[in-house]
Design a protein around this motif. Structure first.
Motif, PDB file in Angstrom:
ATOM      1  N   ARG A  82      40.860  47.552  40.042  1.00  0.00           N
ATOM      2  CA  ARG A  82      40.563  47.563  41.359  1.00  0.00           C
ATOM      3  C   ARG A  82      40.270  45.955  42.015  1.00  0.00           C
ATOM      4  O   ARG A  82      40.871  45.427  42.942  1.00  0.00           O
ATOM      5  N   ALA A  83      39.426  45.244  41.012  1.00  0.00           N
ATOM      6  CA  ALA A  83      39.203  43.961  41.354  1.00  0.00           C
ATOM      7  C   ALA A  83      39.486  42.817  40.198  1.00  0.00           C
ATOM      8  O   ALA A  83      38.991  41.822  40.367  1.00  0.00           O
ATOM      9  N   ASN A  84      40.239  43.379  39.393  1.00  0.00           N
ATOM     10  CA  ASN A  84      40.665  42.200  38.161  1.00  0.00           C
ATOM     11  C   ASN A  84      42.215  42.298  38.069  1.00  0.00           C
ATOM     12  O   ASN A  84      42.880  43.347  38.083  1.00  0.00           O
ATOM     13  N   TYR A  92      31.816  45.382  36.224  1.00  0.00           N
ATOM     14  CA  TYR A  92      31.708  46.565  37.362  1.00  0.00           C
ATOM     15  C   TYR A  92      30.580  47.255  37.063  1.00  0.00           C
ATOM     16  O   TYR A  92      29.991  47.735  35.960  1.00  0.00           O
ATOM     17  N   PHE A 188      41.618  49.279  48.165  1.00  0.00           N
ATOM     18  CA  PHE A 188      40.382  49.436  47.030  1.00  0.00           C
ATOM     19  C   PHE A 188      40.186  51.079  46.940  1.00  0.00           C
ATOM     20  O   PHE A 188      39.457  51.542  45.927  1.00  0.00           O
ATOM     21  N   SER A 204      44.728  44.982  45.760  1.00  0.00           N
ATOM     22  CA  SER A 204      43.303  44.824  45.608  1.00  0.00           C
ATOM     23  C   SER A 204      42.747  43.608  44.821  1.00  0.00           C
ATOM     24  O   SER A 204      41.693  42.933  45.163  1.00  0.00           O
ATOM     25  N   TYR A 207      43.552  40.441  46.291  1.00  0.00           N
ATOM     26  CA  TYR A 207      42.631  40.036  47.254  1.00  0.00           C
ATOM     27  C   TYR A 207      41.384  39.556  46.886  1.00  0.00           C
ATOM     28  O   TYR A 207      40.864  38.750  47.345  1.00  0.00           O
ATOM     29  N   SER A 208      41.080  40.325  45.853  1.00  0.00           N
ATOM     30  CA  SER A 208      39.732  39.910  45.375  1.00  0.00           C
ATOM     31  C   SER A 208      39.598  38.464  44.657  1.00  0.00           C
ATOM     32  O   SER A 208      38.673  37.645  44.933  1.00  0.00           O
ATOM     33  N   ASN A 209      40.768  38.361  43.894  1.00  0.00           N
ATOM     34  CA  ASN A 209      40.923  37.007  43.146  1.00  0.00           C
ATOM     35  C   ASN A 209      41.251  35.793  44.362  1.00  0.00           C
ATOM     36  O   ASN A 209      40.724  34.650  44.073  1.00  0.00           O
ATOM     37  N   TRP A 212      37.773  34.979  45.549  1.00  0.00           N
ATOM     38  CA  TRP A 212      36.987  34.313  44.540  1.00  0.00           C
ATOM     39  C   TRP A 212      37.429  32.799  44.210  1.00  0.00           C
ATOM     40  O   TRP A 212      36.718  31.951  44.022  1.00  0.00           O
ATOM     41  N   VAL A 220      32.572  41.854  45.032  1.00  0.00           N
ATOM     42  CA  VAL A 220      33.052  42.662  46.053  1.00  0.00           C
ATOM     43  C   VAL A 220      32.302  44.220  45.730  1.00  0.00           C
ATOM     44  O   VAL A 220      31.971  44.520  44.836  1.00  0.00           O
ATOM     45  N   TYR A 222      32.351  48.168  46.977  1.00  0.00           N
ATOM     46  CA  TYR A 222      33.212  49.165  47.600  1.00  0.00           C
ATOM     47  C   TYR A 222      33.000  50.598  47.401  1.00  0.00           C
ATOM     48  O   TYR A 222      32.380  50.699  46.205  1.00  0.00           O
TER      49      TYR A 222
END
Length: 297
Positions: A82-84, A92, A188, A204, A207-209, A212, A220, A222
């Protein structure tokens, strides 16, 4: 007028297997009038993180229960999350939420593959290791709480949503900010991620990266899909974990299902001493019902 980036991402969101990640990232970089909702993880709060023990595996040092340190694992076994992105180490965990007061439950829901397929198991057990991390100083992170499903179920999302909207509702581009927040939050909150479908996390993760790479926010938060959006998850970059978190406790638990019935989850071992630099856990194994020792968790 619709934002062209949101239009493009909306068109490809169900065909991400065939879209290059770099194209997605580039489109986010070029998007005009970006909004980044944020929240504060307060000093003194705790984050619960879970790792599944495979076979007779025992974790004995901080690197075993933190973000992935093993380059072989990162290079060969880490796909989109989700974030990587693939081969990226991200920490996480789960934090306290109004509806689920025990974050370890959310962390286990998110990590266990057994829980995702309970209907096919009449008898099964799984061992997992819980680590408890204290936040040493306030951390500002991106907050993804605009998703439609989360707003229907999560008291945390509903409360935070009102606060976020108050910050931009008076602006001429408030409608764009709302659509943008909903779109990325819905990414997310995706619950259609099947086995070998990690590519559905591309938006997602991108967007996270982007956040960052281009801002000072290195995490983040969520809603947890695995807990039907009632719990709250957190993803942090290693640099934040190393500087702002402290490992406080480690324990092992057993989930067991017998004759189609889930039994109460009990702790089986407690690391009573984490050792020098927290790299030599001293494990205490419960014998029978040692409730006094269990209460130290």
């Amino acid at each position: 007028m619709e934002n062209p980036t949101l239009v493009f991402l909306g068109q490809i969101q169900n065909n991400l297997e065939y879209v290059d990640y770099e194209l997605i990232y580039k489109s986010i970089v070029e998007m005009s009038d970006k909004i980044i909702p944020t929240a504060i993880l307060r000093k003194g709060w705790y984050i619960d993180r879970v790792r599944i023990n495979r076979g007779n595996e025992i974790f004995n040092k901080i690197e075993d229960v933190s973000y992935i340190h093993d380059n072989d694992v990162l290079n060969n076994h880490v796909n989109f999350g989700r974030a990587n992105i693939p081969k990226q180490a991200v920490f996480y965990g789960s934090i306290l939420s109004p509806k689920i007061r025990v974050p370890r439950a959310v962390a286990y829901f998110e990590t266990s593959s057994v829980l995702k397929e309970l209907e096919i198991h009449e008898n099964i057990e799984e061992i997992f290791t819980l680590s408890l991390w204290e936040i040493l100083e306030d951390i500002e992170v991106m907050e993804m709480i605009f998703s439609d499903d989360a707003l229907l179920k999560s008291e945390y999302a509903q409360t935070s949503f009102k606060k976020q909207v108050e910050r931009f509702i008076h602006l001429p581009i408030a409608d764009h900010y709302m659509k943008q927040g909903k779109f990325f939050s819905n990414q997310f909150a995706r619950k259609d991620i099947g086995k070998n479908e990690e590519f559905k996390y591309k938006i997602s993760a991108a967007y996270s990266n982007y956040v960052w790479d281009k801002t000072n926010f290195k995490g983040v938060t969520y809603p947890s899909v695995a807990s039907e959006y009632l719990g709250q998850n957190i993803a942090l970059l290693p640099e934040v974990v190393d500087s702002c978190l402290e490992l406080k406790k480690v324990a092992m638990f057993k989930f067991e299902r017998k004759l189609g019935k889930n039994l109460p989850i009990d702790s089986t071992k407690l690391a009573t001493d984490l050792g020098i630099d927290k790299r030599n856990f001293n494990w205490f194994e419960y014998i029978g019902k040692d409730e006094q020792q269990k209460n130290k968790l």
